[in-house]
Write an enzyme that holds these catalytic residues in place. Sequence first.
Site, PDB file in Angstrom:
ATOM      1  N   GLY A 127       0.839  -1.204   0.000  1.00  0.00           N
ATOM      2  CA  GLY A 127       0.000   0.000   0.000  1.00  0.00           C
ATOM      3  C   GLY A 127       0.872   1.251   0.000  1.00  0.00           C
ATOM      4  O   GLY A 127       0.594   2.225  -0.708  1.00  0.00           O
ATOM      5  N   ARG A 131       1.112   4.121  -2.897  1.00  0.00           N
ATOM      6  CA  ARG A 131       0.853   5.538  -2.615  1.00  0.00           C
ATOM      7  C   ARG A 131       1.991   6.435  -3.079  1.00  0.00           C
ATOM      8  O   ARG A 131       1.764   7.479  -3.684  1.00  0.00           O
ATOM      9  CB  ARG A 131       0.593   5.741  -1.105  1.00  0.00           C
ATOM     10  CG  ARG A 131       0.233   7.175  -0.712  1.00  0.00           C
ATOM     11  CD  ARG A 131      -0.093   7.300   0.770  1.00  0.00           C
ATOM     12  NE  ARG A 131       1.036   7.022   1.636  1.00  0.00           N
ATOM     13  CZ  ARG A 131       2.002   7.894   1.932  1.00  0.00           C
ATOM     14  NH1 ARG A 131       1.973   9.111   1.439  1.00  0.00           N
ATOM     15  NH2 ARG A 131       3.001   7.544   2.728  1.00  0.00           N
ATOM     16  N   TYR A 170       4.293 -19.960   7.844  1.00  0.00           N
ATOM     17  CA  TYR A 170       5.366 -19.262   7.122  1.00  0.00           C
ATOM     18  C   TYR A 170       5.203 -19.466   5.612  1.00  0.00           C
ATOM     19  O   TYR A 170       5.177 -18.504   4.846  1.00  0.00           O
ATOM     20  CB  TYR A 170       6.709 -19.807   7.598  1.00  0.00           C
ATOM     21  CG  TYR A 170       7.923 -19.156   6.973  1.00  0.00           C
ATOM     22  CD1 TYR A 170       8.280 -17.850   7.284  1.00  0.00           C
ATOM     23  CD2 TYR A 170       8.729 -19.863   6.076  1.00  0.00           C
ATOM     24  CE1 TYR A 170       9.401 -17.262   6.723  1.00  0.00           C
ATOM     25  CE2 TYR A 170       9.853 -19.286   5.514  1.00  0.00           C
ATOM     26  CZ  TYR A 170      10.193 -17.985   5.835  1.00  0.00           C
ATOM     27  OH  TYR A 170      11.314 -17.405   5.279  1.00  0.00           O
ATOM     28  N   TYR A 184      -1.167  -6.531  -6.714  1.00  0.00           N
ATOM     29  CA  TYR A 184      -0.932  -5.076  -6.734  1.00  0.00           C
ATOM     30  C   TYR A 184      -0.274  -4.657  -8.047  1.00  0.00           C
ATOM     31  O   TYR A 184      -0.546  -3.572  -8.559  1.00  0.00           O
ATOM     32  CB  TYR A 184      -0.061  -4.642  -5.550  1.00  0.00           C
ATOM     33  CG  TYR A 184      -0.864  -4.198  -4.344  1.00  0.00           C
ATOM     34  CD1 TYR A 184      -1.264  -2.869  -4.196  1.00  0.00           C
ATOM     35  CD2 TYR A 184      -1.230  -5.106  -3.364  1.00  0.00           C
ATOM     36  CE1 TYR A 184      -2.004  -2.462  -3.103  1.00  0.00           C
ATOM     37  CE2 TYR A 184      -1.971  -4.709  -2.257  1.00  0.00           C
ATOM     38  CZ  TYR A 184      -2.357  -3.377  -2.136  1.00  0.00           C
ATOM     39  OH  TYR A 184      -3.099  -2.975  -1.071  1.00  0.00           O
TER      40      TYR A 184
HETATM   41  P1  NAD Z   1      15.665 -12.529  10.832  1.00  0.00           P
HETATM   42  O1  NAD Z   1      14.677 -13.179  11.738  1.00  0.00           O
HETATM   43  O2  NAD Z   1      17.058 -12.338  11.289  1.00  0.00           O
HETATM   44  O3  NAD Z   1      15.133 -11.109  10.360  1.00  0.00           O
HETATM   45  C1  NAD Z   1      13.786 -10.764  10.266  1.00  0.00           C
HETATM   46  C2  NAD Z   1      13.633  -9.347  10.813  1.00  0.00           C
HETATM   47  O4  NAD Z   1      12.253  -8.944  10.686  1.00  0.00           O
HETATM   48  C3  NAD Z   1      13.983  -9.257  12.297  1.00  0.00           C
HETATM   49  O5  NAD Z   1      14.776  -8.117  12.532  1.00  0.00           O
HETATM   50  C4  NAD Z   1      12.631  -9.139  12.979  1.00  0.00           C
HETATM   51  O6  NAD Z   1      12.706  -8.464  14.217  1.00  0.00           O
HETATM   52  C5  NAD Z   1      11.834  -8.395  11.931  1.00  0.00           C
HETATM   53  N1  NAD Z   1      10.386  -8.599  12.038  1.00  0.00           N
HETATM   54  C6  NAD Z   1       9.732  -9.775  12.170  1.00  0.00           C
HETATM   55  N2  NAD Z   1       8.405  -9.559  12.214  1.00  0.00           N
HETATM   56  C7  NAD Z   1       8.230  -8.207  12.105  1.00  0.00           C
HETATM   57  C8  NAD Z   1       7.096  -7.359  12.104  1.00  0.00           C
HETATM   58  N3  NAD Z   1       5.861  -7.857  12.220  1.00  0.00           N
HETATM   59  N4  NAD Z   1       7.296  -6.026  11.984  1.00  0.00           N
HETATM   60  C9  NAD Z   1       8.537  -5.502  11.883  1.00  0.00           C
HETATM   61  N5  NAD Z   1       9.648  -6.257  11.886  1.00  0.00           N
HETATM   62  C10 NAD Z   1       9.491  -7.598  11.990  1.00  0.00           C
HETATM   63  O7  NAD Z   1      15.620 -13.375   9.481  1.00  0.00           O
HETATM   64  P2  NAD Z   1      16.462 -13.217   8.132  1.00  0.00           P
HETATM   65  O8  NAD Z   1      17.131 -14.505   7.899  1.00  0.00           O
HETATM   66  O9  NAD Z   1      17.252 -11.973   8.149  1.00  0.00           O
HETATM   67  O10 NAD Z   1      15.295 -13.096   7.070  1.00  0.00           O
HETATM   68  C11 NAD Z   1      14.972 -11.874   6.430  1.00  0.00           C
HETATM   69  C12 NAD Z   1      13.928 -12.131   5.349  1.00  0.00           C
HETATM   70  O11 NAD Z   1      14.452 -13.025   4.355  1.00  0.00           O
HETATM   71  C13 NAD Z   1      12.649 -12.764   5.877  1.00  0.00           C
HETATM   72  O12 NAD Z   1      11.529 -12.207   5.199  1.00  0.00           O
HETATM   73  C14 NAD Z   1      12.797 -14.225   5.490  1.00  0.00           C
HETATM   74  O13 NAD Z   1      11.549 -14.848   5.304  1.00  0.00           O
HETATM   75  C15 NAD Z   1      13.577 -14.118   4.187  1.00  0.00           C
HETATM   76  N6  NAD Z   1      14.328 -15.363   3.942  1.00  0.00           N
HETATM   77  C16 NAD Z   1      15.478 -15.623   4.635  1.00  0.00           C
HETATM   78  C17 NAD Z   1      16.146 -16.825   4.411  1.00  0.00           C
HETATM   79  C18 NAD Z   1      17.414 -17.162   5.136  1.00  0.00           C
HETATM   80  O14 NAD Z   1      17.894 -18.293   4.978  1.00  0.00           O
HETATM   81  N7  NAD Z   1      18.018 -16.278   5.893  1.00  0.00           N
HETATM   82  C19 NAD Z   1      15.632 -17.745   3.482  1.00  0.00           C
HETATM   83  C20 NAD Z   1      14.451 -17.439   2.832  1.00  0.00           C
HETATM   84  C21 NAD Z   1      13.812 -16.240   3.038  1.00  0.00           C
END
Ligand code: NAD
Length: 347
Positions: A127, A131, A170, A184
């Site tokens: 969103g 915007r 997830y 979107y």
């Molecule tokens: P991480 O848990 O270290 O980082 C996620 C961050 O998002 C954290 O800082 C957490 O505090 C924040 N967060 C969670 N829910 C939130 C909310 N509702 N509002 C605001 N902040 C929020 O994980 P990561 O490994 O750094 O992953 C980052 C992104 O990459 C994620 O979206 C994850 O799904 C995606 N991803 C990561 C991997 C991996 O292997 N690291 C693989 C596939 C996808």
Amino acid sequence: RRSNSSVVYPGGPPEFPPVKKLNPLQKKRILVSGGAGFVGSHLVDRLMLMGHDVIAIDNYFTGSKMNLAHWFGHPNFEMIRHDVVDPIMLEVDQIYHLACPASPVHYQANPVKTLKTGFFGTYNMLGLAKRVKARFLLTSTSEVYGDPEEHPQKETYWGHVNCIGPRACYDEGKRVAEALTYSYARQDGVDVRVARIFNTFGPRMNWHDGRVVSNFIVQALKGDDITIYGDGSATRSFQYVHDLVDGLIALMESDYTDPVNLGNPEEYTIKQFADMIVELVNEHRARYGDAGKTSTVTYLPAVADDPQRRKPDTTRAKEVLGWAPQWAAVDGLKETVAYFYQMMHQH
Ligand code: NAD
Ligand code: UDP
């Protein structure tokens, strides 16, 4: 020197890392949701060094302010405590939407919240993009392929997800996030990018993250048992975080709008991976004359719906972005072991 930091540094604050000076036409204002997390903080670092204005938002569920403390007080950087489930009004040119817990332990702790983050978090970021006409990049995941029946996984594969299992919060959260992103784009012309990220590791993973790389390194450093869930024959392909950051930025800057896998096709069984980590930890400790205790592997019951094989087909990333991983898993692991060793000796 930093002027505005609340962090206390013994011996005085360090210099900021040198950032590039961009002219106003090149300089973008970039929002990174989940910026205090593992991947987010590395992405923020790179965007800052490139000379952009960066706003990180995070609710600190799994992330930490300390991951970005080295930028506090820098004029190009802002950090906002915010939960993406709630709307936010900002003016930005690009949005990297990462906010979402990524470790099974954390995303299963409150599955309803994980689904809310997947849907409402992405909805609010889209969103905002609509915007202010910002370009939007979703960090999706290889989990959209579920326990895959196709190997390696191409972006054209529709996946094999159990929509009522413990990982569904997830997996389905990310699947609906993708559906929302392309809705979107179709309906409102939002300029979107989707990265499907495969297992990524590196420094700044949370000590209590619970994913395999940090678990095994922490266990090996402490001389505890290495906990393998199941018989250790499941496979994963491990990417070092700097390669991922290269890929995310290349995708954001490209004209390509379909999903792109970002991962390292080097595939290991979890047992091979455990052995490799124990060996690397022992080598690292030996360098410091630290004998430590060598861990042994212990087998625990398998976790439900654990994908049995996972490996990215990265042909598309190579063709459309000219991107391929540069770091061998073993080299990334050496850096990560050194990071956790330092963490352990700071505590
Ligand atoms: P991480 O848990 O270290 O980082 C996620 C961050 O998002 C954290 O800082 C957490 O505090 C924040 N967060 C969670 N829910 C939130 C909310 N509702 N509002 C605001 N902040 C929020 O994980 P990561 O490994 O750094 O992953 C980052 C992104 O990459 C994620 O979206 C994850 O799904 C995606 N991803 C990561 C991997 C991996 O292997 N690291 C693989 C596939 C996808
Ligand atoms: N795993 C394990 N021991 C651990 C943590 C994870 O054997 O302490 C296994 C897990 O069952 C899976 C693989 O390692 O087969 C990768 O798990 P992780 O939680 O890192 O991420 P996933 O790819 O499953 O999301």
